[in-house]
Scaffold this motif. Sequence first.
Motif, PDB file in Angstrom:
ATOM      1  N   GLU A  25       0.830  -1.206   0.000  1.00 52.50           N
ATOM      2  CA  GLU A  25       0.000   0.000   0.000  1.00 52.50           C
ATOM      3  C   GLU A  25       0.866   1.258   0.000  1.00 52.50           C
ATOM      4  O   GLU A  25       0.545   2.249  -0.649  1.00 52.50           O
ATOM      5  CB  GLU A  25      -0.945   0.009   1.210  1.00 52.50           C
ATOM      6  CG  GLU A  25      -1.997  -1.068   1.181  1.00 52.50           C
ATOM      7  CD  GLU A  25      -3.031  -0.869   0.081  1.00 52.50           C
ATOM      8  OE1 GLU A  25      -3.303   0.277  -0.299  1.00 52.50           O
ATOM      9  OE2 GLU A  25      -3.560  -1.881  -0.391  1.00 52.50           O
ATOM     10  N   TRP A  26       1.970   1.203   0.731  1.00 52.13           N
ATOM     11  CA  TRP A  26       2.902   2.343   0.755  1.00 52.13           C
ATOM     12  C   TRP A  26       3.519   2.526  -0.627  1.00 52.13           C
ATOM     13  O   TRP A  26       3.623   3.648  -1.127  1.00 52.13           O
ATOM     14  CB  TRP A  26       3.989   2.123   1.798  1.00 52.13           C
ATOM     15  CG  TRP A  26       3.456   2.203   3.188  1.00 52.13           C
ATOM     16  CD1 TRP A  26       2.930   1.182   3.929  1.00 52.13           C
ATOM     17  CD2 TRP A  26       3.334   3.372   3.979  1.00 52.13           C
ATOM     18  NE1 TRP A  26       2.505   1.658   5.140  1.00 52.13           N
ATOM     19  CE2 TRP A  26       2.747   2.994   5.196  1.00 52.13           C
ATOM     20  CE3 TRP A  26       3.676   4.711   3.784  1.00 52.13           C
ATOM     21  CZ2 TRP A  26       2.498   3.899   6.224  1.00 52.13           C
ATOM     22  CZ3 TRP A  26       3.437   5.621   4.802  1.00 52.13           C
ATOM     23  CH2 TRP A  26       2.847   5.209   6.001  1.00 52.13           C
ATOM     24  N   GLU A  27       3.942   1.411  -1.209  1.00 50.58           N
ATOM     25  CA  GLU A  27       4.572   1.475  -2.530  1.00 50.58           C
ATOM     26  C   GLU A  27       3.587   1.958  -3.584  1.00 50.58           C
ATOM     27  O   GLU A  27       3.946   2.741  -4.459  1.00 50.58           O
ATOM     28  CB  GLU A  27       5.150   0.110  -2.896  1.00 50.58           C
ATOM     29  CG  GLU A  27       6.355  -0.248  -2.045  1.00 50.58           C
ATOM     30  CD  GLU A  27       6.826  -1.682  -2.210  1.00 50.58           C
ATOM     31  OE1 GLU A  27       6.134  -2.493  -2.858  1.00 50.58           O
ATOM     32  OE2 GLU A  27       7.899  -1.997  -1.658  1.00 50.58           O
ATOM     33  N   ASP A  28       2.317   1.518  -3.500  1.00 42.54           N
ATOM     34  CA  ASP A  28       1.295   1.971  -4.445  1.00 42.54           C
ATOM     35  C   ASP A  28       1.114   3.483  -4.389  1.00 42.54           C
ATOM     36  O   ASP A  28       0.741   4.106  -5.383  1.00 42.54           O
ATOM     37  CB  ASP A  28      -0.053   1.287  -4.169  1.00 42.54           C
ATOM     38  CG  ASP A  28      -0.056  -0.180  -4.553  1.00 42.54           C
ATOM     39  OD1 ASP A  28       0.908  -0.625  -5.228  1.00 42.54           O
ATOM     40  OD2 ASP A  28      -1.003  -0.882  -4.170  1.00 42.54           O
ATOM     41  N   ARG A  29       1.355   4.066  -3.236  1.00 43.80           N
ATOM     42  CA  ARG A  29       1.213   5.516  -3.058  1.00 43.80           C
ATOM     43  C   ARG A  29       2.532   6.254  -3.265  1.00 43.80           C
ATOM     44  O   ARG A  29       2.616   7.459  -3.010  1.00 43.80           O
ATOM     45  CB  ARG A  29       0.679   5.813  -1.660  1.00 43.80           C
ATOM     46  CG  ARG A  29      -0.771   5.446  -1.479  1.00 43.80           C
ATOM     47  CD  ARG A  29      -1.188   5.625  -0.020  1.00 43.80           C
ATOM     48  NE  ARG A  29      -2.611   5.501   0.168  1.00 43.80           N
ATOM     49  CZ  ARG A  29      -3.285   4.366   0.181  1.00 43.80           C
ATOM     50  NH1 ARG A  29      -2.658   3.229   0.003  1.00 43.80           N
ATOM     51  NH2 ARG A  29      -4.589   4.354   0.359  1.00 43.80           N
ATOM     52  N   ASP A  30       3.579   5.536  -3.648  1.00 45.04           N
ATOM     53  CA  ASP A  30       4.921   6.102  -3.794  1.00 45.04           C
ATOM     54  C   ASP A  30       5.401   6.784  -2.515  1.00 45.04           C
ATOM     55  O   ASP A  30       5.981   7.862  -2.540  1.00 45.04           O
ATOM     56  CB  ASP A  30       4.987   7.102  -4.971  1.00 45.04           C
ATOM     57  CG  ASP A  30       4.971   6.403  -6.318  1.00 45.04           C
ATOM     58  OD1 ASP A  30       5.482   5.268  -6.398  1.00 45.04           O
ATOM     59  OD2 ASP A  30       4.448   6.998  -7.275  1.00 45.04           O
ATOM     60  N   GLU A  83       1.968  13.081   4.743  1.00 41.87           N
ATOM     61  CA  GLU A  83       1.611  11.918   3.921  1.00 41.87           C
ATOM     62  C   GLU A  83       0.945  10.838   4.759  1.00 41.87           C
ATOM     63  O   GLU A  83       0.037  10.155   4.293  1.00 41.87           O
ATOM     64  CB  GLU A  83       2.840  11.309   3.229  1.00 41.87           C
ATOM     65  CG  GLU A  83       3.598  12.223   2.321  1.00 41.87           C
ATOM     66  CD  GLU A  83       4.590  13.133   3.052  1.00 41.87           C
ATOM     67  OE1 GLU A  83       5.147  12.724   4.093  1.00 41.87           O
ATOM     68  OE2 GLU A  83       4.790  14.259   2.576  1.00 41.87           O
ATOM     69  N   GLU A  84       1.421  10.686   5.984  1.00 41.91           N
ATOM     70  CA  GLU A  84       0.849   9.680   6.878  1.00 41.91           C
ATOM     71  C   GLU A  84      -0.567  10.075   7.294  1.00 41.91           C
ATOM     72  O   GLU A  84      -1.459   9.218   7.349  1.00 41.91           O
ATOM     73  CB  GLU A  84       1.755   9.501   8.104  1.00 41.91           C
ATOM     74  CG  GLU A  84       3.121   8.957   7.736  1.00 41.91           C
ATOM     75  CD  GLU A  84       4.211   9.248   8.742  1.00 41.91           C
ATOM     76  OE1 GLU A  84       5.355   8.852   8.463  1.00 41.91           O
ATOM     77  OE2 GLU A  84       3.953   9.878   9.782  1.00 41.91           O
ATOM     78  N   ILE A  85      -0.782  11.364   7.551  1.00 36.87           N
ATOM     79  CA  ILE A  85      -2.124  11.851   7.898  1.00 36.87           C
ATOM     80  C   ILE A  85      -3.071  11.600   6.727  1.00 36.87           C
ATOM     81  O   ILE A  85      -4.187  11.102   6.911  1.00 36.87           O
ATOM     82  CB  ILE A  85      -2.081  13.349   8.266  1.00 36.87           C
ATOM     83  CG1 ILE A  85      -1.286  13.548   9.552  1.00 36.87           C
ATOM     84  CG2 ILE A  85      -3.498  13.918   8.400  1.00 36.87           C
ATOM     85  CD1 ILE A  85      -0.915  14.990   9.834  1.00 36.87           C
TER      86      ILE A  85
END
Length: 108
Positions: A25-30, A83-85
């Motif tokens: 999921e992190w990678e999908d969002r770059d 980005e985390e928010i």
Amino acid sequence: MNLTTEERIAHLEDFKTKDWLILDEWEDRDLSWPGDDVVEQMRLEIQDFTNFLIIHVKKEGVDLQAETQKYYDNWDTEYFENEEIEFIVEISQIAMKIAGINTDEIII
């Protein structure tokens, strides 16, 4: 979604069991993986918010839209990067839709 209260609660309980923060999921969002501690805090935020929704969905006569806005008005995001928010909010919006909240009217 026109769900009964019981169906909403069941869907929210299911929602809590999904791991939304896997590496893919992190990678999908770059986005860069922020580390296990931050991800665990993010998980807890999502759990807390989902529990908040479940409690309020169970109550009769509650303005869920207004209560959710109050929740976000008081939400302390100091621990997280922008980005985390945004990631937490994206996931939380799924839960809001399950609960029957109009996400377009929530200001975060």
